[in-house]
Scaffold this motif. Structure first.
Motif, PDB file in Angstrom:
ATOM      1  N   TYR A  61       0.845  -1.212  -0.115  1.00 34.43           N
ATOM      2  CA  TYR A  61      -0.010  -0.075   0.040  1.00 34.43           C
ATOM      3  C   TYR A  61       0.821   1.251  -0.005  1.00 34.43           C
ATOM      4  N   GLY A  62       0.428   2.341  -0.725  1.00 37.67           N
ATOM      5  CA  GLY A  62       1.202   3.381  -0.750  1.00 37.67           C
ATOM      6  C   GLY A  62      -0.135   4.663  -0.422  1.00 37.67           C
ATOM      7  N   VAL A  63       0.008   5.380   0.609  1.00 35.17           N
ATOM      8  CA  VAL A  63      -1.083   6.187   1.045  1.00 35.17           C
ATOM      9  C   VAL A  63      -0.859   7.386   0.877  1.00 35.17           C
ATOM     10  N   LEU A  64      -1.654   8.527   0.083  1.00 30.43           N
ATOM     11  CA  LEU A  64      -1.564   9.753  -0.021  1.00 30.43           C
ATOM     12  C   LEU A  64      -2.599  10.344   0.880  1.00 30.43           C
ATOM     13  N   ALA A  65      -2.144  11.111   1.619  1.00 26.31           N
ATOM     14  CA  ALA A  65      -2.888  11.606   2.932  1.00 26.31           C
ATOM     15  C   ALA A  65      -4.320  12.459   2.305  1.00 26.31           C
ATOM     16  N   GLY A  66      -5.352  12.481   2.826  1.00 19.82           N
ATOM     17  CA  GLY A  66      -6.587  13.415   2.419  1.00 19.82           C
ATOM     18  C   GLY A  66      -6.659  14.385   3.430  1.00 19.82           C
ATOM     19  N   SER A  67      -7.230  15.543   3.178  1.00 18.82           N
ATOM     20  CA  SER A  67      -7.327  16.815   3.975  1.00 18.82           C
ATOM     21  C   SER A  67      -8.267  16.380   5.136  1.00 18.82           C
ATOM     22  N   GLN A  68      -8.980  15.247   5.156  1.00 20.15           N
ATOM     23  CA  GLN A  68      -9.751  14.902   6.123  1.00 20.15           C
ATOM     24  C   GLN A  68      -9.474  13.494   6.610  1.00 20.15           C
ATOM     25  N   GLU A  69      -8.763  13.187   7.526  1.00 26.57           N
ATOM     26  CA  GLU A  69      -8.126  11.952   7.857  1.00 26.57           C
ATOM     27  C   GLU A  69      -8.876  10.944   8.012  1.00 26.57           C
ATOM     28  N   ASP A  70     -10.077  11.169   8.689  1.00 25.55           N
ATOM     29  CA  ASP A  70     -10.915  10.255   9.031  1.00 25.55           C
ATOM     30  C   ASP A  70     -12.118   9.672   7.891  1.00 25.55           C
ATOM     31  N   ALA A  71     -11.881  10.371   6.746  1.00 30.48           N
ATOM     32  CA  ALA A  71     -12.843  10.166   5.501  1.00 30.48           C
ATOM     33  C   ALA A  71     -12.810   8.836   5.100  1.00 30.48           C
ATOM     34  N   PRO A  72     -13.712   8.188   4.578  1.00 33.66           N
ATOM     35  CA  PRO A  72     -13.415   6.922   3.967  1.00 33.66           C
ATOM     36  C   PRO A  72     -12.378   6.952   2.897  1.00 33.66           C
ATOM     37  N   LYS A  73     -11.679   6.021   2.674  1.00 34.81           N
ATOM     38  CA  LYS A  73     -10.512   5.719   1.982  1.00 34.81           C
ATOM     39  C   LYS A  73     -10.971   5.309   0.140  1.00 34.81           C
ATOM     40  N   ILE A  74     -10.346   6.100  -0.756  1.00 28.59           N
ATOM     41  CA  ILE A  74     -10.255   5.696  -1.960  1.00 28.59           C
ATOM     42  C   ILE A  74      -9.283   4.900  -2.265  1.00 28.59           C
ATOM     43  N   LEU A  75      -9.344   3.458  -2.808  1.00 25.75           N
ATOM     44  CA  LEU A  75      -8.355   2.694  -3.294  1.00 25.75           C
ATOM     45  C   LEU A  75      -8.395   2.473  -4.667  1.00 25.75           C
ATOM     46  N   SER A  76      -7.144   2.325  -5.123  1.00 27.68           N
ATOM     47  CA  SER A  76      -6.859   1.884  -6.508  1.00 27.68           C
ATOM     48  C   SER A  76      -5.605   1.132  -6.808  1.00 27.68           C
ATOM     49  N   GLY A  77      -5.730  -0.102  -7.693  1.00 27.62           N
ATOM     50  CA  GLY A  77      -4.322  -0.523  -7.831  1.00 27.62           C
ATOM     51  C   GLY A  77      -4.776  -1.954  -8.605  1.00 27.62           C
ATOM     52  N   SER A  78      -3.679  -2.856  -8.736  1.00 28.17           N
ATOM     53  CA  SER A  78      -3.941  -4.096  -9.013  1.00 28.17           C
ATOM     54  C   SER A  78      -2.971  -5.074  -8.594  1.00 28.17           C
ATOM     55  N   HIS A  79      -2.475  -6.038  -9.461  1.00 34.50           N
ATOM     56  CA  HIS A  79      -1.376  -6.975  -8.761  1.00 34.50           C
ATOM     57  C   HIS A  79       0.063  -6.673  -9.539  1.00 34.50           C
ATOM     58  N   LEU A  80       0.783  -7.567  -8.798  1.00 35.30           N
ATOM     59  CA  LEU A  80       2.314  -7.100  -9.087  1.00 35.30           C
ATOM     60  C   LEU A  80       2.873  -8.571  -9.495  1.00 35.30           C
ATOM     61  N   ASP A  81       2.190  -9.515  -9.405  1.00 40.64           N
ATOM     62  CA  ASP A  81       2.514 -11.075  -9.875  1.00 40.64           C
ATOM     63  C   ASP A  81       2.361 -11.148 -11.386  1.00 40.64           C
ATOM     64  N   SER A  82       3.097 -12.170 -11.729  1.00 40.70           N
ATOM     65  CA  SER A  82       2.820 -12.598 -13.397  1.00 40.70           C
ATOM     66  C   SER A  82       2.687 -14.082 -13.464  1.00 40.70           C
ATOM     67  N   VAL A  83       2.399 -14.511 -14.567  1.00 40.80           N
ATOM     68  CA  VAL A  83       2.328 -16.051 -15.003  1.00 40.80           C
ATOM     69  C   VAL A  83       3.548 -16.129 -15.565  1.00 40.80           C
ATOM     70  N   LYS A  84       3.940 -17.397 -16.067  1.00 40.10           N
ATOM     71  CA  LYS A  84       5.216 -17.760 -16.372  1.00 40.10           C
ATOM     72  C   LYS A  84       5.106 -17.110 -18.194  1.00 40.10           C
ATOM     73  N   CYS A  85       6.316 -16.770 -18.032  1.00 39.91           N
ATOM     74  CA  CYS A  85       6.548 -16.085 -19.507  1.00 39.91           C
ATOM     75  C   CYS A  85       5.696 -15.005 -20.060  1.00 39.91           C
ATOM     76  N   SER A  86       5.156 -14.083 -19.303  1.00 44.77           N
ATOM     77  CA  SER A  86       4.247 -13.274 -19.575  1.00 44.77           C
ATOM     78  C   SER A  86       4.888 -11.918 -19.962  1.00 44.77           C
TER      79      SER A  86
END
Length: 414
Positions: A61-86
């Motif tokens: 996780y990498g978190v960029l702080a918001g101006s309202q610390e207790d506000a619900p989070k927005i998450l975005s991303g995907s995966h870093l692993d791969s299949v063979k020979c991908s």
């Protein structure tokens, strides 16, 4: 606007972080190569002011702080692993475009009200343990301590817990589940892994549904013997039995569900594997995918029904086990609407579509409002060394994420 050179730099670095392999990129979870990739992405996150952490499963996780610390989070991303020979884009593009969108927020001087978390999940592909979506299902909470001892490496035999410990983690799920956290939305960008967007000249896919998936593990048992001395009508050939069942399932799907469902036999092992020996055993997999759960159930039923006929015809015994079963997933309409509004604001072409591949978003949709952004895949290639997303399309994807975050940020919290 997104800096496509910055995204490409990260893509190319991660492309070269690979196990030795015949071609392409190969980066299974919990390996030294996976650690190098995580460390690189973590460093890039920290350069732009994101506060990083890894949970006990190995999710980043990498978190960029918001101006309202207790506000619900927005998450975005995907995966870093791969299949063979991908290739270098599957999953990776989603992490790096989310990171680019976070960079754009940081550089804008206008922080979001909500904290923004860029996420890199582990074990999405399922190649090491025969189980997909490991990191996301531990975060979602369907899996826990029991799975750490139940899942074993297909090649090294290590349990998931042992692999985690060898990787440098405690071998525990403590603190991984985030089911009870307040989350505004999870938005996953991914290359389409198909040809539709490119063929239609459309930049962005707004995903409505993600397919149901079943992984069938099938073992055919026959009798080994000399290939020149046993008449064809008297054989117990495990490989012939396997091929008959594979072809029957494939033909049935094509006849009844073409364009609606797929059946794929992607792995086949023959024992003893000698040119001059009738096979005594054949193990193979069948991957079933469709956005209609009834179609999936009918295909599973057909395989079970056909199994009995093949056993009789080929004088073999067949064991069928459904190793993974995921239901079709409808994604969140409100978040989809934000993605569409972002496309309109940017002037980017878009269309609604379904996903024929499984993704972390289908797991997170169980507990959070979740949606997906697709970008073009050149020639529809994926799980292939030549997988490619044009740089301008990657940048468009990052732009759409950025504007989607802004739109979500402006909405009142429920």
């Amino acid at each position: 606007m997104a800096n496509q050179e910055r995204i490409l730099q990260d893509i190319e670095v991660l492309r070269r972080i690979t196990e030795p392999c015949a071609c392409g990129t190969q980066r299974p979870s919990y390996t030294p190569e996976y650690r190098r990739a995580v460390d690189y992405v973590k460093g890039r996150m920290e350069e732009f002011g994101l506060k990083t952490r890894e949970d006990n499963a190995g999710n980043l996780y990498g978190v960029l702080a918001g101006s309202q610390e207790d506000a619900p989070k927005i998450l975005s991303g995907s995966h870093l692993d791969s299949v063979k020979c991908s290739g270098a884009y599957d999953g990776i593009a989603g992490v790096l475009c989310a990171l680019e969108a976070a960079r754009m927020v940081a550089e804008s001087g206008r922080p979001l009200r909500h904290p923004l978390e860029v996420m890199g999940t582990i074990g999405e592909e399922g190649t090491r343990f025969g189980q997909a979506l490991i990191g996301s299902q531990l975060v979602e909470g369907s899996w826990g301590e029991a799975q750490l001892d139940a899942f074993r490496g297909l090649e090294d035999g290590l349990t998931l817990r042992e692999a985690m410990q060898a990787y440098g983690l405690p071998g525990s799920t403590k603190g991984v589940c985030r089911r009870n956290e307040q989350v505004k939305a999870f938005v996953e960008l991914h290359d389409e892994q198909g040809p539709i967007l490119e063929n239609e000249g459309v930049s962005i896919g707004v995903v409505e549904n993600i397919v149901a998936i079943s992984w069938m593990h099938i073992k055919v048992k026959g009798l080994a013997s000399h290939p020149g001395t046993i008449p064809m009508s008297m054989r117990h050939d495990a490989c012939v039995g396997a091929c008959k069942l594979i072809c029957a399932a494939t033909d049935y799907a094509r006849e009844h569900y073409d364009g609606e469902a797929t059946v794929t036999a992607g792995k086949l092992e023959v024992f003893p594997g000698n040119t001059n020996c009738i096979p005594s055993q054949c193990k193979f997999t069948i991957d079933i995918r469709t956005c209609n759960g009834d179609y999936r159930d009918d295909l599973v039923r057909f395989i079970q029904e056909k199994k009995a006929r093949v056993e009789e015809e080929c004088r073999v015994s067949i064991e069928v086990c459904e190793g993974m079963r995921q239901s079709p997933t409808a994604l969140n309409p409100k978040v989809q609407q934000c993605i569409e509004e972002a496309c309109k604001k940017l002037g980017y072409s878009w269309r609604r579509m379904n996903s024929g591949a499984g993704h972390d978003a289908m797991i997170f949709a169980r507990i959070w409002p979740a949606a997906m952004v697709f970008v073009q895949s050149h020639n529809g290639l994926t799980h292939h060394p030549d997988e490619y997303v044009p740089p301008k399309e990657l940048a468009k994807g990052a732009d759409v994420l950025y504007e989607t975050f802004r739109l979500l940020d402006a909405q009142p919290d429920e």
